[in-house]
Design a protein around this motif. Structure first.
Motif, short mmCIF file in Angstrom:
data_model
loop_
_atom_site.label_atom_id
_atom_site.label_comp_id
_atom_site.label_asym_id
_atom_site.label_seq_id
_atom_site.Cartn_x
_atom_site.Cartn_y
_atom_site.Cartn_z
N LEU A 1 70.95 14.85 17.87
CA LEU A 1 71.64 14.84 16.58
C LEU A 1 71.46 13.55 15.80
N GLY A 2 70.93 12.53 16.45
CA GLY A 2 70.76 11.24 15.79
C GLY A 2 72.06 10.48 15.61
N TRP A 3 73.03 10.73 16.49
CA TRP A 3 74.33 10.06 16.39
C TRP A 3 74.32 8.75 17.19
N ALA A 4 74.99 7.75 16.66
CA ALA A 4 75.18 6.50 17.40
C ALA A 4 76.22 6.75 18.48
N ILE A 5 75.80 6.72 19.72
CA ILE A 5 76.70 7.13 20.80
C ILE A 5 77.86 6.14 20.97
N GLU A 6 77.64 4.86 20.60
CA GLU A 6 78.73 3.90 20.72
C GLU A 6 79.82 4.12 19.66
N GLU A 7 79.54 4.93 18.66
CA GLU A 7 80.52 5.25 17.62
C GLU A 7 81.08 6.67 17.79
N THR A 8 80.75 7.29 18.90
CA THR A 8 81.12 8.70 19.14
C THR A 8 82.02 8.79 20.36
N GLU A 9 83.14 9.52 20.25
CA GLU A 9 83.99 9.75 21.42
C GLU A 9 83.28 10.71 22.38
N CYS A 10 83.22 10.35 23.64
CA CYS A 10 82.58 11.18 24.65
C CYS A 10 83.63 11.56 25.70
N LEU A 11 83.87 12.86 25.85
CA LEU A 11 84.93 13.33 26.73
C LEU A 11 84.42 14.44 27.63
N GLY A 12 84.82 14.40 28.88
CA GLY A 12 84.52 15.48 29.82
C GLY A 12 85.67 16.45 29.85
N LEU A 13 85.53 17.61 29.21
CA LEU A 13 86.59 18.61 29.15
C LEU A 13 86.25 19.84 29.97
N HIS A 14 85.28 19.73 30.88
CA HIS A 14 84.93 20.89 31.71
C HIS A 14 86.05 21.21 32.71
N ALA A 15 86.90 20.22 32.99
CA ALA A 15 88.03 20.47 33.90
C ALA A 15 89.29 19.81 33.36
N ALA A 16 89.40 19.69 32.04
CA ALA A 16 90.54 19.02 31.42
C ALA A 16 90.96 19.79 30.18
N PRO A 17 92.22 19.66 29.76
CA PRO A 17 92.71 20.41 28.59
C PRO A 17 92.10 19.90 27.29
N PHE A 18 91.97 20.81 26.31
CA PHE A 18 91.42 20.43 25.01
C PHE A 18 92.31 19.41 24.31
N GLN A 19 93.59 19.34 24.68
CA GLN A 19 94.51 18.40 24.04
C GLN A 19 94.09 16.95 24.23
N ARG A 20 93.18 16.68 25.19
CA ARG A 20 92.67 15.32 25.34
C ARG A 20 92.00 14.83 24.05
#
Length: 402
Positions: free
Chosen positions: A118-137
Motif C-alpha cells: 500500500l505504500g504506507w509508512a509502517i512507523e505511522e500505522t497502528e499494527c494490531l494482532g486481532l486474530h485472537a483478540a476483540p475488535f474493541q482493541r
C-alpha cells in the motif's frame, strides 16, 4: 541468535506464503537437519518433503508447548508465520527456554508486506494482532485520517470487523483486504466498512484500515468525558478523575490497584496510558464489577482484571502494585493494611467526600505526610432566566508515597 553458551536445539523459522522459495539459507539448513518439525497444518503443507518426522501444532496454541519441550534432546524446527516475535508465537515459546537453547530466522511480517503493497509508512500505522483478540482493541485508535493494519482470524472475521467499524460510526472507513501475502494466492481488494466484506476471502488475511466517519473519537488526555463509561452514579467525575490520574503519575509498565473501582473508570484510563500498563480493580458490588468489565471491554482494555470482594481481604496474595487509588471503601483499617503490606515507594491516592473520610485523611496526612488537596467544582446552570453556579460536593484528595 540469543546470547549464551551451547548449541540451540530449537530453531524458529518464519515462513511466508511462497514456501521454501522465500527461506534463507540458514532456515533451509535447519529444516534439512531437523529430527522433528512442527507448525500449523498450513505451514507444513508449504514443505512437501521435509525429510523428518512432523507434527501439526495443536489448538489452542498453549497445548503445543509441552510436546515441544519434550523434544529437548532432538533438533527441532518450529514453523511460524512471518516474524515470530511480532504478534507471533515466538515469545510464548522462548520464555520457557534458556537463551542458549533457541535461534530464530524471521521472515517479513504480514504488517511489513501489507505496508509494502500500500505504500504506507509502517512507523505511522497502528499494527494490531486481532486474530485472537476483540475488535474493541481498535477503539482508542479510531479517528478520521488514522491508519491501521490488523491481522484477523479468517474471512468471516473480516465481516465482523467491518460491522464493528460501522456500528462505531466509522462505516466510511476504507478497507483493503490482503490475502495470502507473499505467495501465489496473494490478492488485494478494496472496499468500505459499510459496504461489507467479500464472500470469498482466503486465509491468512490482514486488513488495512484508513479511518473515516463521524464516530466519537476517544480523547487522548486523562479525564475522558463521563459518558464514555456506563455507571450508576458511582463514578469519579471527569475533572476529579483527571486530577487523580495526574496524582497517580502513571509510568510505562506499572501496575495499579483500583480499590472500590465502581465503574472502573480510573483503572481503564490508567491502562489507556500505554500498552504495557496493568491494573487490578477491586469492587465489592457484583453489578458494578460486571459493569467495570463491560466498560473495559468496550474501550479495548479487556486486560483489566476485576476482582469481586472487599478490601483488604481481597488484596491478600495479589501482585504488589506500583500505585494504589482508593475510590470506595476508605477506612482506617484499609490504610493500616496498605502501610503494613506494601513496600516503600508505592504511590497512594485516596479521595474522600464525607466529613468522616475527610477527617480520616487529615489525620493520616498529619502522621505520614504527602499532599492534601481540596477540590471544589461548580458548573454554570440555569436559575430561572439567568445562570448561576451549581456546586458539586467538595472532594478531599490525599496523595502520598509510602
Amino acid at each position: 541468535m540469543a546470547e549464551g553458551v551451547g548449541n540451540p536445539w530449537l530453531t524458529i523459522v518464519g515462513i511466508g506464503e511462497d514456501g521454501p522459495a522465500g527461506l534463507s539459507a540458514a532456515s533451509r539448513d535447519a529444516i534439512a537437519q531437523a529430527d522433528w518439525l512442527t507448525g500449523a497444518a498450513r505451514h507444513l503443507a508449504l514443505l512437501p518433503d521435509p525429510g523428518c518426522e512432523t507434527a501439526c501444532w495443536p489448538v489452542p496454541f498453549a497445548d503445543g508447548i509441552a510436546p515441544l519441550l519434550a523434544r529437548r534432546r532432538s533438533r527441532v524446527v518450529m514453523l511460524v508465520s512471518g516474524d515470530p516475535f511480532w504478534f507471533g508465537g515466538g515469545s510464548v515459546v522462548t520464555r520457557q527456554l534458556a537463551p542458549h537453547e533457541w535461534v530464530a530466522h524471521p521472515a517479513p511480517s504480514s504488517f511489513a508486506l501489507a505496508a509494502a503493497r500500500l505504500g504506507w509508512a509502517i512507523e505511522e500505522t497502528e499494527c494490531l494482532g486481532l486474530h485472537a483478540a476483540p475488535f474493541q482493541r481498535l477503539r482508542q485508535h479510531l479517528a478520521p485520517g488514522r491508519r491501521a493494519i490488523v491481522t484477523v482470524r479468517d474471512g468471516g472475521a473480516v465481516a465482523g470487523l467491518a460491522d464493528y467499524l460501522t456500528e462505531s460510526g466509522f462505516g466510511d472507513s476504507a478497507l483493503w483486504i490482503l490475502e495470502a501475502l507473499g505467495g501465489p494466492r496473494e490478492r488485494v481488494r478494496q472496499t468500505s466498512a459499510s459496504s461489507g466484506a467479500f464472500a470469498d476471502i482466503q486465509h491468512p488475511v490482514a486488513v488495512a484500515i484508513e479511518v473515516a466517519g463521524e464516530g466519537a473519537v476517544l480523547p487522548g488526555a486523562s479525564g475522558r468525558p463521563d459518558d464514555w463509561f456506563a455507571h450508576d452514579g458511582q463514578i469519579t467525575k471527569q475533572p476529579v478523575r483527571a486530577l487523580t490520574l495526574s496524582a497517580l503519575a502513571p509510568r510505562p509498565g506499572e501496575l495499579l490497584w483500583d480499590i472500590g473501582a465502581g465503574s472502573g473508570s480510573i483503572a481503564i484510563e490508567w491502562l489507556l496510558c500505554a500498552p504495557s500498563m496493568r491494573a487490578l480493580a477491586f469492587e465489592a458490588d457484583p453489578t458494578r464489577a460486571a459493569r467495570a468489565r463491560d466498560n473495559a471491554a468496550a474501550l479495548g482494555m479487556d486486560r483489566l482484571r476485576v476482582i469481586e470482594g472487599r478490601a483488604p481481604e481481597m488484596l491478600i496474595d495479589q501482585t504488589i502494585p506500583d500505585a494504589v487509588v482508593i475510590g470506595g471503601g476508605l477506612s482506617d483499617a484499609l490504610l493500616a493494611w496498605l502501610w503494613q503490606h506494601l513496600p516503600a515507594g508505592t504511590r497512594l491516592v485516596a479521595n474522600a467526600v464525607t466529613l468522616e473520610s475527610e477527617a480520616l485523611l487529615a489525620n493520616w496526612q498529619r502522621d505520614k505526610g504527602g499532599d492534601l488537596l481540596r477540590i471544589e467544582l461548580a458548573r454554570a446552570a440555569p436559575i430561572g432566566t439567568r445562570r448561576g453556579w451549581r456546586s458539586n460536593y467538595p472532594i478531599v484528595q490525599w496523595s502520598v508515597t509510602l
